[in-house]
Design a protein around this motif. Structure first.
Motif, PDB file in Angstrom:
ATOM      1  N   LEU A  60       0.813  -1.218   0.000  1.00 37.53           N
ATOM      2  CA  LEU A  60       0.000   0.000   0.000  1.00 37.53           C
ATOM      3  C   LEU A  60       0.848   1.270   0.000  1.00 37.53           C
ATOM      4  O   LEU A  60       0.330   2.353  -0.291  1.00 37.53           O
ATOM      5  N   ASP A  61       2.139   1.144   0.334  1.00 36.14           N
ATOM      6  CA  ASP A  61       3.014   2.319   0.360  1.00 36.14           C
ATOM      7  C   ASP A  61       3.718   2.553  -0.974  1.00 36.14           C
ATOM      8  O   ASP A  61       4.372   3.586  -1.156  1.00 36.14           O
ATOM      9  N   ASP A  62       3.590   1.612  -1.888  1.00 32.15           N
ATOM     10  CA  ASP A  62       4.242   1.765  -3.190  1.00 32.15           C
ATOM     11  C   ASP A  62       3.528   2.838  -4.008  1.00 32.15           C
ATOM     12  O   ASP A  62       2.338   3.102  -3.804  1.00 32.15           O
ATOM     13  N   PRO A  63       4.237   3.472  -4.949  1.00 30.23           N
ATOM     14  CA  PRO A  63       3.576   4.443  -5.837  1.00 30.23           C
ATOM     15  C   PRO A  63       2.427   3.787  -6.598  1.00 30.23           C
ATOM     16  O   PRO A  63       2.445   2.580  -6.874  1.00 30.23           O
ATOM     17  N   PHE A  64       1.448   4.614  -6.946  1.00 30.10           N
ATOM     18  CA  PHE A  64       0.240   4.086  -7.601  1.00 30.10           C
ATOM     19  C   PHE A  64       0.578   3.315  -8.873  1.00 30.10           C
ATOM     20  O   PHE A  64       0.073   2.206  -9.096  1.00 30.10           O
ATOM     21  N   LEU A  65       1.420   3.870  -9.726  1.00 31.86           N
ATOM     22  CA  LEU A  65       1.727   3.220 -10.999  1.00 31.86           C
ATOM     23  C   LEU A  65       2.448   1.891 -10.781  1.00 31.86           C
ATOM     24  O   LEU A  65       2.206   0.919 -11.514  1.00 31.86           O
ATOM     25  N   VAL A  66       3.290   1.820  -9.781  1.00 26.64           N
ATOM     26  CA  VAL A  66       3.995   0.576  -9.467  1.00 26.64           C
ATOM     27  C   VAL A  66       2.996  -0.490  -9.025  1.00 26.64           C
ATOM     28  O   VAL A  66       3.071  -1.657  -9.450  1.00 26.64           O
ATOM     29  N   ARG A  67       2.061  -0.102  -8.167  1.00 28.19           N
ATOM     30  CA  ARG A  67       1.049  -1.047  -7.708  1.00 28.19           C
ATOM     31  C   ARG A  67       0.189  -1.531  -8.877  1.00 28.19           C
ATOM     32  O   ARG A  67      -0.132  -2.720  -8.979  1.00 28.19           O
ATOM     33  N   TYR A  68      -0.161  -0.591  -9.765  1.00 28.67           N
ATOM     34  CA  TYR A  68      -1.004  -0.969 -10.906  1.00 28.67           C
ATOM     35  C   TYR A  68      -0.292  -1.943 -11.829  1.00 28.67           C
ATOM     36  O   TYR A  68      -0.872  -2.961 -12.248  1.00 28.67           O
ATOM     37  N   LEU A  69       0.965  -1.666 -12.174  1.00 23.62           N
ATOM     38  CA  LEU A  69       1.705  -2.537 -13.076  1.00 23.62           C
ATOM     39  C   LEU A  69       1.953  -3.908 -12.459  1.00 23.62           C
ATOM     40  O   LEU A  69       1.891  -4.937 -13.150  1.00 23.62           O
ATOM     41  N   ARG A  70       2.218  -3.958 -11.154  1.00 17.54           N
ATOM     42  CA  ARG A  70       2.399  -5.239 -10.485  1.00 17.54           C
ATOM     43  C   ARG A  70       1.094  -6.033 -10.525  1.00 17.54           C
ATOM     44  O   ARG A  70       1.088  -7.233 -10.815  1.00 17.54           O
ATOM     45  N   TRP A  71      -0.005  -5.358 -10.221  1.00 18.55           N
ATOM     46  CA  TRP A  71      -1.313  -6.021 -10.225  1.00 18.55           C
ATOM     47  C   TRP A  71      -1.673  -6.502 -11.628  1.00 18.55           C
ATOM     48  O   TRP A  71      -2.161  -7.611 -11.809  1.00 18.55           O
ATOM     49  N   LEU A  72      -1.390  -5.674 -12.651  1.00 15.12           N
ATOM     50  CA  LEU A  72      -1.709  -6.037 -14.028  1.00 15.12           C
ATOM     51  C   LEU A  72      -0.891  -7.254 -14.465  1.00 15.12           C
ATOM     52  O   LEU A  72      -1.417  -8.160 -15.130  1.00 15.12           O
ATOM     53  N   GLY A  73       0.386  -7.285 -14.075  1.00 16.46           N
ATOM     54  CA  GLY A  73       1.218  -8.432 -14.415  1.00 16.46           C
ATOM     55  C   GLY A  73       0.729  -9.707 -13.754  1.00 16.46           C
ATOM     56  O   GLY A  73       0.713 -10.784 -14.370  1.00 16.46           O
ATOM     57  N   ASP A  74       0.309  -9.604 -12.487  1.00 13.18           N
ATOM     58  CA  ASP A  74      -0.228 -10.785 -11.791  1.00 13.18           C
ATOM     59  C   ASP A  74      -1.531 -11.253 -12.440  1.00 13.18           C
ATOM     60  O   ASP A  74      -1.756 -12.466 -12.594  1.00 13.18           O
ATOM     61  N   MET A  75      -2.402 -10.296 -12.816  1.00 11.49           N
ATOM     62  CA  MET A  75      -3.663 -10.661 -13.456  1.00 11.49           C
ATOM     63  C   MET A  75      -3.419 -11.376 -14.781  1.00 11.49           C
ATOM     64  O   MET A  75      -4.125 -12.338 -15.131  1.00 11.49           O
ATOM     65  N   ALA A  76      -2.421 -10.918 -15.544  1.00 11.37           N
ATOM     66  CA  ALA A  76      -2.118 -11.545 -16.828  1.00 11.37           C
ATOM     67  C   ALA A  76      -1.663 -12.986 -16.654  1.00 11.37           C
ATOM     68  O   ALA A  76      -1.828 -13.810 -17.563  1.00 11.37           O
ATOM     69  N   GLN A  77      -1.126 -13.317 -15.473  1.00 14.42           N
ATOM     70  CA  GLN A  77      -0.678 -14.677 -15.190  1.00 14.42           C
ATOM     71  C   GLN A  77      -1.735 -15.491 -14.450  1.00 14.42           C
ATOM     72  O   GLN A  77      -1.480 -16.621 -14.038  1.00 14.42           O
ATOM     73  N   GLY A  78      -2.932 -14.922 -14.300  1.00 12.97           N
ATOM     74  CA  GLY A  78      -4.006 -15.637 -13.619  1.00 12.97           C
ATOM     75  C   GLY A  78      -3.979 -15.525 -12.113  1.00 12.97           C
ATOM     76  O   GLY A  78      -4.722 -16.231 -11.422  1.00 12.97           O
TER      77      GLY A  78
END
Length: 319
Positions: A60-78
Motif C-alpha cells: 500500500l506504500d508503493d507508488p500508484f503506478l507501481v502497484r497498478y503494473l504489479r497487479w496487471l502483471g499478476d492478473m495476466a498470469q491468472g
C-alpha cells in the motif's frame, strides 16, 4: 470484411478496452474513502510498526503506478491476488461462487428469450386487444426494478405460499434450479418487457416491408410468411440487443443475489466493496467487463448468420 481481419481488429479492440477498464477499476478503488488497513484494524489503534507491516504486506506504500503494473502483471498470469476480507486467494473465491452466478444468469437469459420473443411475436401478429394487453404488461415489467421484483416474489411465493425457498443457492443441480427460480424471474422481468417491445417493433416493421407484401400476393401461407419473412428478418434487430441484455443481467445480479442471499459473485462484489477488499472487487469488475465484451463478440459473429444482409463488423440499428 474477412473473418481474419475482423478477428484481429476485435481482438485488438478488446485488449485496449480491457487495459483501459483495468486502469479505471484499479484507480477507482483508491479514490474511495478509507483504506484496507483501516478495515483490517477494525477501528483499533495500531503502532506505527504494525501499520507499516500491513502496508508492506499489501504494497500500500508503493507508488500508484507501481502497484497498478504489479497487479496487471499478476492478473495476466491468472493471479488475482489475496482477499483482504476472507484471507484466501481471490481465484478460490471466484471458483466457488462464479458457477452459481453463471447458472442464475443462464436461467434468466432463457426466461427472457423465450417469454420476450413469444410476447413480442404474439403482439405483432395478432394486434388489437392482444397487442394492447402485451404493451400494458410489458410497461409494468419495464417499470419494475429487479430488487422490487425480488421482494414481491419473495413475499408472495416464498413467504405466503411457500412454493419456493426464500434464499440460498441450494445443494446439487436440481436443488439449485429450485432455489434460483425466483431470483431468475426477478432478474428477467425488466428484460422480458424490453425484449418483447423490441421484437414487436421489429416484426411490425417487417410486416410493412415490400417482400412480405409480394409473398402474400403470391399466395404464400400466412404462417410461412410470419416464420420465414417476418420473424426471421426481425431477428437481426432483436439480436443487437443481446449485449444490452447480458450487461443488464450482470449488473442487476448484484441486487438480486443480495436480496435472496445467494452466494454468487454479485453478492461477493457488494460485500467486498463495503469492506474495501481491493483485490476481490478489481477481479470481479474485470471479469464482468470481459464477459460483456465476449457477448458482444458472439453477437457480431451471429448477426451475419441470422441476416445475410449484415456483414462482419456492421450492425443494424434497433427499431
Amino acid at each position: 470484411m474477412s473473418f481474419t481481419k475482423f478477428a484481429v481488429r476485435r481482438l485488438a479492440e478488446m485488449t485496449v478496452t480491457l487495459l483501459c477498464a483495468s486502469f479505471v477499476v484499479f484507480g477507482a478503488m483508491y479514490l474511495a474513502p478509507g483504506s484496507p488497513a483501516s478495515f483490517l484494524l477494525a477501528g483499533r489503534s495500531a503502532s506505527p510498526e504494525a501499520l507499516a507491516a500491513i502496508n508492506a504486506q499489501y504494497h500500500l506504500d508503493d507508488p500508484f503506478l507501481v502497484r497498478y503494473l504489479r497487479w496487471l502483471g499478476d492478473m495476466a498470469q491468472g493471479d488475482f491476488g489475496r482477499s483482504i476480507t476472507y484471507r484466501t486467494d481471490v481465484s478460490r473465491l471466484l471458483a466457488d461462487r462464479l458457477p452459481t452466478t453463471l447458472l442464475l444468469i443462464a436461467m434468466s437469459l432463457v426466461v427472457v428469450v423465450v417469454v420476450g420473443l413469444l410476447l413480442g411475436r404474439i403482439a405483432a401478429v395478432r394486434g388489437g386487444a392482444t397487442d394492447s394487453t402485451v404493451l400494458v404488461t410489458t410497461t409494468f415489467a419495464v417499470g419494475t426494478p429487479s430488487f422490487v421484483a425480488a421482494v414481491l416474489l419473495q413475499a408472495l411465493f416464498a413467504v405466503k405460499l411457500g412454493w419456493f425457498p426464500s434464499g440460498g443457492a441450494g445443494d446439487g443441480f436440481l436443488d439449485q434450479l429450485w432455489h434460483l427460480t425466483l431470483p431468475a424471474i426477478a432478474l428477467a422481468l425488466y428484460l422480458i418487457g424490453m425484449l418483447a417491445r423490441v421484437t414487436r417493433s421489429a416484426m411490425l416493421e417487417a410486416l410493412d416491408s415490400e417482400h412480405v407484401t409480394v409473398a402474400r400476393s403470391r399466395g404464400v401461407p400466412e404462417r410461412q410468411v410470419i416464420r420465414r419473412h417476418v420473424f426471421r428478418n426481425s431477428l437481426g434487430t432483436v439480436l443487437t440487443t443481446g449485449g444490452l441484455i447480458v450487461s443488464t443481467l450482470l449488473v442487476c445480479t448484484i441486487l438480486v443475489e443480495t436480496a435472496f442471499s445467494i452466494g454468487g459473485i454479485g453478492q461477493l462484489l457488494e460485500l467486498s466493496t463495503s469492506t474495501k477488499d481491493f483485490p476481490t472487487v478489481q477481479a470481479i469488475s474485470l471479469i464482468i467487463v470481459a464477459l460483456f465484451m465476449i457477448v458482444n463478440l458472439i453477437v457480431d459473429l451471429l448477426l451475419p448468420l441470422v441476416d445475410p444482409r449484415i456483414t462482419l463488423g456492421s450492425r443494424r440499428s434497433s427499431a
